[in-house]
Design a protein around this motif. Structure first.
Motif, PDB file in Angstrom:
ATOM      1  N   LEU A   1     -26.494  -2.123   2.064  1.00 43.20           N
ATOM      2  CA  LEU A   1     -26.798  -1.651   3.418  1.00 43.20           C
ATOM      3  C   LEU A   1     -26.240  -0.248   3.642  1.00 43.20           C
ATOM      4  CD1 LEU A   1     -28.156  -2.548   6.049  1.00 43.20           C
ATOM      5  CD2 LEU A   1     -25.935  -3.424   6.809  1.00 43.20           C
ATOM      6  N   ASP A   2     -25.009  -0.006   3.195  1.00 43.99           N
ATOM      7  CA  ASP A   2     -24.419   1.329   3.330  1.00 43.99           C
ATOM      8  C   ASP A   2     -25.195   2.352   2.512  1.00 43.99           C
ATOM      9  OD1 ASP A   2     -22.504   0.272   4.955  1.00 43.99           O
ATOM     10  OD2 ASP A   2     -20.939   0.184   3.423  1.00 43.99           O
ATOM     11  N   ALA A   3     -25.585   1.976   1.296  1.00 43.17           N
ATOM     12  CA  ALA A   3     -26.328   2.903   0.443  1.00 43.17           C
ATOM     13  C   ALA A   3     -27.662   3.271   1.074  1.00 43.17           C
ATOM     14  CB  ALA A   3     -26.544   2.281  -0.932  1.00 43.17           C
ATOM     15  N   ALA A   4     -28.354   2.285   1.641  1.00 44.71           N
ATOM     16  CA  ALA A   4     -29.645   2.564   2.282  1.00 44.71           C
ATOM     17  C   ALA A   4     -29.474   3.472   3.485  1.00 44.71           C
ATOM     18  CB  ALA A   4     -30.312   1.245   2.687  1.00 44.71           C
ATOM     19  N   ALA A   5     -28.392   3.257   4.242  1.00 44.68           N
ATOM     20  CA  ALA A   5     -28.150   4.098   5.422  1.00 44.68           C
ATOM     21  C   ALA A   5     -27.865   5.537   5.021  1.00 44.68           C
ATOM     22  CB  ALA A   5     -26.996   3.525   6.233  1.00 44.68           C
ATOM     23  N   ARG A   6     -27.176   5.741   3.903  1.00 46.93           N
ATOM     24  CA  ARG A   6     -26.885   7.116   3.447  1.00 46.93           C
ATOM     25  C   ARG A   6     -28.151   7.802   2.933  1.00 46.93           C
ATOM     26  NH1 ARG A   6     -21.532   8.443   3.006  1.00 46.93           N
ATOM     27  NH2 ARG A   6     -20.021   6.743   2.726  1.00 46.93           N
ATOM     28  N   LEU A   7     -28.941   7.064   2.169  1.00 43.38           N
ATOM     29  CA  LEU A   7     -30.076   7.689   1.489  1.00 43.38           C
ATOM     30  C   LEU A   7     -31.310   7.828   2.369  1.00 43.38           C
ATOM     31  CD1 LEU A   7     -29.799   5.955  -1.998  1.00 43.38           C
ATOM     32  CD2 LEU A   7     -29.377   8.361  -1.482  1.00 43.38           C
ATOM     33  N   GLY A   8     -31.437   6.959   3.368  1.00 44.91           N
ATOM     34  CA  GLY A   8     -32.637   6.991   4.185  1.00 44.91           C
ATOM     35  C   GLY A   8     -32.970   8.357   4.746  1.00 44.91           C
ATOM     36  N   PRO A   9     -32.050   9.018   5.445  1.00 40.91           N
ATOM     37  CA  PRO A   9     -32.390  10.338   6.002  1.00 40.91           C
ATOM     38  C   PRO A   9     -32.730  11.372   4.938  1.00 40.91           C
ATOM     39  CG  PRO A   9     -30.390   9.444   6.994  1.00 40.91           C
ATOM     40  CD  PRO A   9     -30.709   8.572   5.834  1.00 40.91           C
ATOM     41  N   LEU A  10     -32.154  11.234   3.727  1.00 39.26           N
ATOM     42  CA  LEU A  10     -32.404  12.213   2.669  1.00 39.26           C
ATOM     43  C   LEU A  10     -33.767  12.023   2.017  1.00 39.26           C
ATOM     44  CD1 LEU A  10     -28.896  12.109   0.943  1.00 39.26           C
ATOM     45  CD2 LEU A  10     -29.733  13.825   2.545  1.00 39.26           C
TER      46      LEU A  10
ATOM     47  N   GLU B   1     -34.108   0.503  -4.142  1.00 36.66           N
ATOM     48  CA  GLU B   1     -33.251  -0.621  -4.527  1.00 36.66           C
ATOM     49  C   GLU B   1     -32.335  -1.035  -3.382  1.00 36.66           C
ATOM     50  OE1 GLU B   1     -29.673  -1.520  -7.754  1.00 36.66           O
ATOM     51  OE2 GLU B   1     -31.101   0.103  -8.129  1.00 36.66           O
ATOM     52  N   ALA B   2     -31.683  -0.043  -2.753  1.00 39.90           N
ATOM     53  CA  ALA B   2     -30.748  -0.355  -1.670  1.00 39.90           C
ATOM     54  C   ALA B   2     -31.472  -1.002  -0.493  1.00 39.90           C
ATOM     55  CB  ALA B   2     -30.031   0.917  -1.225  1.00 39.90           C
ATOM     56  N   ALA B   3     -32.651  -0.465  -0.123  1.00 38.80           N
ATOM     57  CA  ALA B   3     -33.383  -0.992   1.032  1.00 38.80           C
ATOM     58  C   ALA B   3     -33.847  -2.421   0.785  1.00 38.80           C
ATOM     59  CB  ALA B   3     -34.582  -0.093   1.336  1.00 38.80           C
ATOM     60  N   VAL B   4     -34.311  -2.706  -0.430  1.00 39.07           N
ATOM     61  CA  VAL B   4     -34.783  -4.061  -0.733  1.00 39.07           C
ATOM     62  C   VAL B   4     -33.616  -5.042  -0.752  1.00 39.07           C
ATOM     63  CG1 VAL B   4     -35.829  -5.500  -2.517  1.00 39.07           C
ATOM     64  CG2 VAL B   4     -36.837  -3.282  -1.960  1.00 39.07           C
ATOM     65  N   LEU B   5     -32.520  -4.679  -1.409  1.00 40.78           N
ATOM     66  CA  LEU B   5     -31.379  -5.588  -1.492  1.00 40.78           C
ATOM     67  C   LEU B   5     -30.746  -5.813  -0.122  1.00 40.78           C
ATOM     68  CD1 LEU B   5     -29.624  -4.397  -4.787  1.00 40.78           C
ATOM     69  CD2 LEU B   5     -31.162  -6.335  -4.468  1.00 40.78           C
ATOM     70  N   ALA B   6     -30.811  -4.805   0.747  1.00 39.41           N
ATOM     71  CA  ALA B   6     -30.252  -4.949   2.089  1.00 39.41           C
ATOM     72  C   ALA B   6     -31.165  -5.741   3.005  1.00 39.41           C
ATOM     73  CB  ALA B   6     -29.977  -3.575   2.688  1.00 39.41           C
ATOM     74  N   GLY B   7     -32.403  -5.930   2.592  1.00 42.22           N
ATOM     75  CA  GLY B   7     -33.335  -6.679   3.423  1.00 42.22           C
ATOM     76  C   GLY B   7     -33.823  -5.912   4.625  1.00 42.22           C
ATOM     77  N   GLU B   8     -33.707  -4.573   4.588  1.00 41.68           N
ATOM     78  CA  GLU B   8     -34.139  -3.753   5.718  1.00 41.68           C
ATOM     79  C   GLU B   8     -35.007  -2.599   5.210  1.00 41.68           C
ATOM     80  OE1 GLU B   8     -30.944  -2.470   8.155  1.00 41.68           O
ATOM     81  OE2 GLU B   8     -30.223  -4.496   8.573  1.00 41.68           O
ATOM     82  N   CYS B   9     -35.656  -1.906   6.115  1.00 42.04           N
ATOM     83  CA  CYS B   9     -36.428  -0.692   5.811  1.00 42.04           C
ATOM     84  C   CYS B   9     -37.500  -0.954   4.755  1.00 42.04           C
ATOM     85  CB  CYS B   9     -35.513   0.433   5.330  1.00 42.04           C
ATOM     86  SG  CYS B   9     -34.062   0.729   6.338  1.00 42.04           S
ATOM     87  N   ALA B  10     -38.137  -2.120   4.797  1.00 37.98           N
ATOM     88  CA  ALA B  10     -39.131  -2.450   3.788  1.00 37.98           C
ATOM     89  C   ALA B  10     -40.283  -1.447   3.795  1.00 37.98           C
ATOM     90  CB  ALA B  10     -39.663  -3.859   4.017  1.00 37.98           C
ATOM     91  N   ALA B  11     -40.713  -1.055   4.981  1.00 37.23           N
ATOM     92  CA  ALA B  11     -41.813  -0.089   5.063  1.00 37.23           C
ATOM     93  C   ALA B  11     -41.406   1.253   4.477  1.00 37.23           C
ATOM     94  CB  ALA B  11     -42.260   0.067   6.519  1.00 37.23           C
ATOM     95  N   ASP B  12     -40.191   1.696   4.811  1.00 32.02           N
ATOM     96  CA  ASP B  12     -39.710   2.965   4.260  1.00 32.02           C
ATOM     97  C   ASP B  12     -39.591   2.875   2.750  1.00 32.02           C
ATOM     98  OD1 ASP B  12     -39.563   4.167   6.721  1.00 32.02           O
ATOM     99  OD2 ASP B  12     -37.444   3.677   7.036  1.00 32.02           O
ATOM    100  N   ALA B  13     -39.160   1.729   2.250  1.00 35.06           N
ATOM    101  CA  ALA B  13     -39.020   1.566   0.810  1.00 35.06           C
ATOM    102  C   ALA B  13     -40.376   1.665   0.121  1.00 35.06           C
ATOM    103  CB  ALA B  13     -38.357   0.231   0.496  1.00 35.06           C
ATOM    104  N   ARG B  14     -41.393   1.043   0.705  1.00 36.73           N
ATOM    105  CA  ARG B  14     -42.726   1.122   0.113  1.00 36.73           C
ATOM    106  C   ARG B  14     -43.273   2.553   0.147  1.00 36.73           C
ATOM    107  NH1 ARG B  14     -44.685  -3.728  -1.098  1.00 36.73           N
ATOM    108  NH2 ARG B  14     -43.733  -5.565  -0.097  1.00 36.73           N
TER     109      ARG B  14
END
Length: 976
Positions: A749-758, A780-793
């Motif tokens: 979850l922390d990794a996804a939050a850091r990388l999302g804006p970048l 990887e971070a977004a999928v494992l965190a169970g959030e931001c699925a659309a952003d991950a795709r």
């Protein structure tokens, strides 16, 4: 020059914590009834006496005998011992028997009318056979009732053979043992030989006497002398940047202008005495930056005030010879010394006996080392040269010029002739300037810079003076002296008006300096201005300015400005420049097919090139093409070429490019080695922007090795410079490092939050050349965190477009891994298998291991533990080969969850837990909440809560705090 003191009172000690701790440890030994010895060694001005006086002032457990050697008495037998014994007070405060002080002894607080202020309470001045200025303890602090009879009544000065070496030790043994005694001898190396022998004898046997301490200070070159060999040693070095800055702020009450402050710190070189002298030399207007600084800032009197004592007693012939050595060294300011043969030829021609150097070697001033003669302390060299009258300096350079002949020594001969010149000489200036830039002359950049600067000094007033100063500035920049380059540019500015070519050259140097140590947006504008000014006069220089401007825009993450810098095609470009320009333009506009041909030609030419700048461009071309193995080879050649040319500015840059290429290949240990060296060389050459990039590379390495403190330190250091200087690439790499470390520790979850804006579009978007490298981590971070699925795709599809361009050999395998993470159950397995097959083609243990780890997790969740264990063990060994400690630990936890044996098993109370319970316990011990644990382990929060209650019951604990302590204790025992 003003002599008004503009600084505060004597400052406290800075940057000497370790040394003060050693002195404090000696005092503690005395307080506990034990004895001890400490030898303080250091060059003049580094604070030996200040440290000694601090020790005397802080010692409150007993009595102190404190004396400083008198150089005038060094040939008088036993004079040192007599000075020490004379510092012990008589019972009534009278002078010791047999002495006749030239001034009456004063008690603290006494001060004759018009006389100097007394020393601080506890000390007084004693002038007699001990030498002027020797310190003597005050009777009310150190003696007590009855004084110290054995030491307080020394005999008259003994004859040379009157006292055996054991005499001092005998006196210490007879001292009053009811209170500790600290014996302090400053500059002990200046004592007479018999006194030194007695002092060394007593020091080596101090343990035989209770509660007696000996604190001695000697010059750095005498620390290994027979009298002091083997004693516990503290060696003083120059102050670090932070400590020196704190000292200067104390001296000036923080009022110094930042540029003046930097100049003072640079000139002092960490010597606190010289820094104090320089600060006190300046007027308030000069300190505030309202008046020009003196040149040189450290003149002869200032330098002699710090180190002149080592020169004063040398014979005249020795001082003449040392001036020749110092003058010869001027031609190679960063060299390893002066040419011994040249110095000896000039000395013989001047009637100086070469044996005169022996006295300098005995005094520790200079020494012969093979074919070179060098000063032990650079400050002494500067004092010798700047302290000599101008006429003597010119004569020394003239003798050296006369001793040089042949075409091989042409640049050195002309430089010394110019340094000996008494006024302008147009012919000499032209010859020297021509030799300084001649490609067939072997010389380092700083030698060429000195020659061009001196050519400008002897150039009659015309436009060529500014051109020579500008060329000198460029060589100073290449030699790693950015501040010297800036000074030369300032001197050239007055003569540059109206000459576009000269102004363009000056802007090119100024922009290149800002590119390595300043806001890159400023560098970009200066370099574009240089290109416009140089275009009609120097097309190749103009093209080089545009390439540098493109590099500035690249560092800033501004692709549009990169295109603008490359867009105008020169009228007659060189083929290698045109191919590099054409290839980069095509790549930046997404036309990789059009980029391959020109960039391949750049790489082909690099095979037989030895120019470090062109090789660095070829290395960049290889990375754009995705050929990381070739990028490593080409950048390694660029590094070798930069070192061969002594281009101090290019060495850290080549190390940066090489470290980054090694990182892209997955060779993290090599990347760390190159980045650590690059960090040191970039610091020395004043290139903070390059420093930031090396910190970013080291943060990425630390993100897989698992050292959190190291990662935080490097990431913070990179961002500290990247922010104000606009280094978007370094900032993106540092943030990526932090996110990857979070992912390695299971904090998706922390990794996804850091990388999302970048990774996502927006004003916080990461660097255009780094965004796609970060995309697999984000998916990887977004999928494992169970959030931001659309952003991950979305990120995965954008990554697919980029991977198809062939810019990264790892991208096809990473793309298959991303799709496996996003795919429904049955499809994922085939995608993981495809990803592993692509890894086999691309190579690189780390990325392959990450895919194996994810595949193993997927198999475990599908209740296929045997297959999962096979994948996880492969991942574990690959992570271990890569040095990826944090990822290896995560893999071990997964292996334990499958019931398989990991490389490091748990013992103690934690062995009662099941693999799943142990994983949960470790996550909770790190501070994770139940929800965060669930995300890490791909289970529900309710399952975490159930297991955690069972963990508490099995371990007999009631809180998460107790669990953290227990896990930490067991992990420490297991690691031991």
């Amino acid at each position: 020059m003003t002599t008004k003191t503009t600084t505060g009172t004597t400052p406290r000690l800075y940057g000497r914590d370790a040394e003060l701790d050693a002195v404090a440890a000696l005092s503690e030994r005395l307080s506990s009834g034990r004895s001890g010895v400490l030898l303080i060694a250091g060059e003049p001005g580094l604070g030996r006496s200040a440290l000694m006086e601090r020790a005397v002032r802080d010692f409150t457990a007993g009595r102190v005998l404190h004396t400083r050697a008198a150089p005038a008495e060094r040939h008088l037998a036993h004079s040192g011992l007599h000075a020490l014994l004379s510092s012990a007070p008589s019972p009534a405060g009278a002078p010791p028997p047999g002495t006749a002080p030239s001034h009456p002894v004063r008690t603290p607080g006494d001060r004759p009318a018009g006389g100097p202020a007394p020393h601080p309470p506890g000390h007084e001045t004693f002038t007699g056979l001990a030498g002027a200025g020797a310190r003597r303890p005050a009777t009310d602090r150190h003696t007590g009732p009855g004084g110290l009879p054995p030491l307080g009544h020394p005999p008259t000065l003994p004859p040379p053979s009157g006292t055996p070496p054991t005499g001092l030790l005998d006196l210490l043994e007879r001292a009053d043992r009811n209170r500790p005694l600290l014996v302090c001898v400053d500059d002990a190396h200046l004592w007479d030989p018999l006194s030194r022998a007695a002092l060394g004898f007593a020091a080596r046997r101090a343990e035989s006497v209770p509660a007696v301490g000996l604190l001695l200070s000697v010059a750095g070159h005498r620390a290994g002398a027979p009298d002091f060999a083997g004693l516990p040693l503290v060696r003083l070095g120059p102050l670090g940047d932070r400590a020196a800055g704190a000292l200067l702020d104390d001296l000036t009450s923080g009022t110094a202008d930042p540029l003046v402050r930097d100049a003072l710190l640079r000139e002092a070189g960490g010597n606190p005495a010289l820094l104090t002298a320089l600060a006190r030399r300046l007027s308030p207007a000069q300190l505030a930056g309202h008046a020009p600084l003196p040149r040189p800032l450290a003149d002869g009197p200032a330098l002699n005030g710090v180190v002149g004592g080592r020169l004063a007693e040398l014979p005249p012939a020795t001082r003449d010879l040392l001036l020749l050595v110092a003058a010869a060294h001027e031609h190679r300011p960063d060299g390893c010394g002066a040419d011994a043969a040249l110095v000896l030829r000039a000395a013989r021609a001047a009637g100086i006996d070469p044996a005169a150097l022996d006295a300098a070697e005995r005094a520790g001033v200079a020494r012969s080392a093979g074919d070179r003669v060098r000063f032990d302390d650079p400050l002494v060299r500067r004092a010798v040269h700047r302290g000599a009258p101008l006429a003597r300096r010119r004569a020394a350079h003239a003798r050296l010029a006369a001793a040089l002949d042949g075409d091989r020594d042409r640049l050195a001969r002309l430089t010394h002739r110019a340094l000996a010149a008494e006024g302008p000489d147009a012919r000499l200036a032209a010859e020297l300037a021509s030799a300084a830039v001649a490609p067939d002359v072997r010389a380092e950049p700083l030698q060429r810079s000195l020659a061009l600067a001196r050519a400008a000094d002897v150039t009659p007033a015309d436009g060529s003076c500014a051109a020579r100063l500008t060329a000198a500035a460029e060589y100073a920049r290449l030699g790693g002296r950015p501040h010297r380059a800036a000074e030369l540019l300032a001197a050239a500015r007055e003569g540059a008006a109206g000459h576009d070519a000269v102004r363009g050259g000056a802007e090119l140097v100024r922009g290149a300096l800002a590119l390595r140590d300043g806001p890159v947006a400023d560098a970009y504008e200066a370099l574009l201005m240089a290109a416009a000014l140089l275009a009609p006069h120097d097309p190749e220089g103009a093209q080089g300015a545009r390439f540098a401007a493109m590099e500035a825009a690249w560092a800033a993450g501004d692709s549009a400005s990169c295109l603008a810098a490359l867009d105008p095609r020169p009228a007659r470009p060189r083929p290698e420049d045109d191919d590099f320009r054409t290839g980069l333009l095509a790549a930046l506009t997404g036309r990789f097919g059009d980029a391959r041909g020109p960039l391949r030609r750049v790489l082909d030419r690099a095979a037989c090139d030895d120019d470090p700048l062109r090789l660095l461009r070829a290395g960049a071309a290889a990375l754009v093409l995705g050929d990381v193995a070739v990028a490593c080879r080409v950048n390694a050649r660029a590094l070798a070429a930069a070192r061969a040319r002594a281009a101090a500015t290019l060495v850290p840059l080549a190390l940066e490019h090489l470290a980054y290429a090694e990182l892209r290949t997955g060779r993290h240990a090599r990347a760390r080695a190159h980045a650590e060296e690059g960090l040191r060389t970039a610091h020395r050459s004043g290139q903070r922007n390059v420093v930031a990039h090396h910190h970013a590379v080291l943060a990425l390495v630390a993100s897989i090795e698992g050292d959190r403190a190291l990662l935080a330190g490097h990431a913070d250091a990179a961002l500290e410079v990247a922010g104000p200087h606009g280094l978007a690439q370094a900032a993106s790499l540092a943030e990526w490092a932090r996110a990857r470390a979070d992912l390695g520790r299971g904090m998706a979850l922390d990794a996804a939050a850091r990388l999302g804006p970048l990774v996502r579009p927006g004003h916080r978007r990461g660097h255009f050349a780094v965004r796609m490298l970060m995309a697999p981590c984000f998916v990887e971070a977004a999928v494992l965190a169970g959030e931001c699925a659309a952003d991950a795709r979305t990120a995965a599809e954008e990554f697919a477009v980029w991977a198809a361009l062939g810019g990264d050999p790892q991208a096809p395998a990473q793309l298959a891994r991303c799709r496996a993470l996003l795919a429904p159950g049955p499809e994922a397995e085939a995608l993981y298998a495809h990803a592993l097959a692509r890894h086999e083609r691309a190579g690189g243990d780390f990325e392959r291991a990450r895919t194996l780890l994810l595949y193993g997790k997927w198999l475990r969740r599908r209740r296929r533990p045997r297959e999962a264990r096979g994948r996880l063990k492969d991942a574990l060994y690959a992570f271990e080969r890569s040095g990826a400690t944090v990822w290896a630990e995560q893999t071990r936890a997964e292996l334990r969850a499958t019931g398989g044996a990991a490389a490091r098993e748990t013992a103690g109370p934690l062995a009662r837990l099941t693999p799943q319970q142990l994983r949960i316990a470790r996550c909770v011990a790190e501070g994770a909440t139940n929800r965060e644990v669930a995300l890490r382990l791909s289970i529900s929060p309710r399952t975490v809560d159930h297991h955690l209650r069972n963990v508490f019951a099995l371990l007999g604990i009631r809180s998460r705090v107790e669990l953290s302590r227990l896990v930490a204790r067991e992990e420490t025992v297991g690691a031991g």
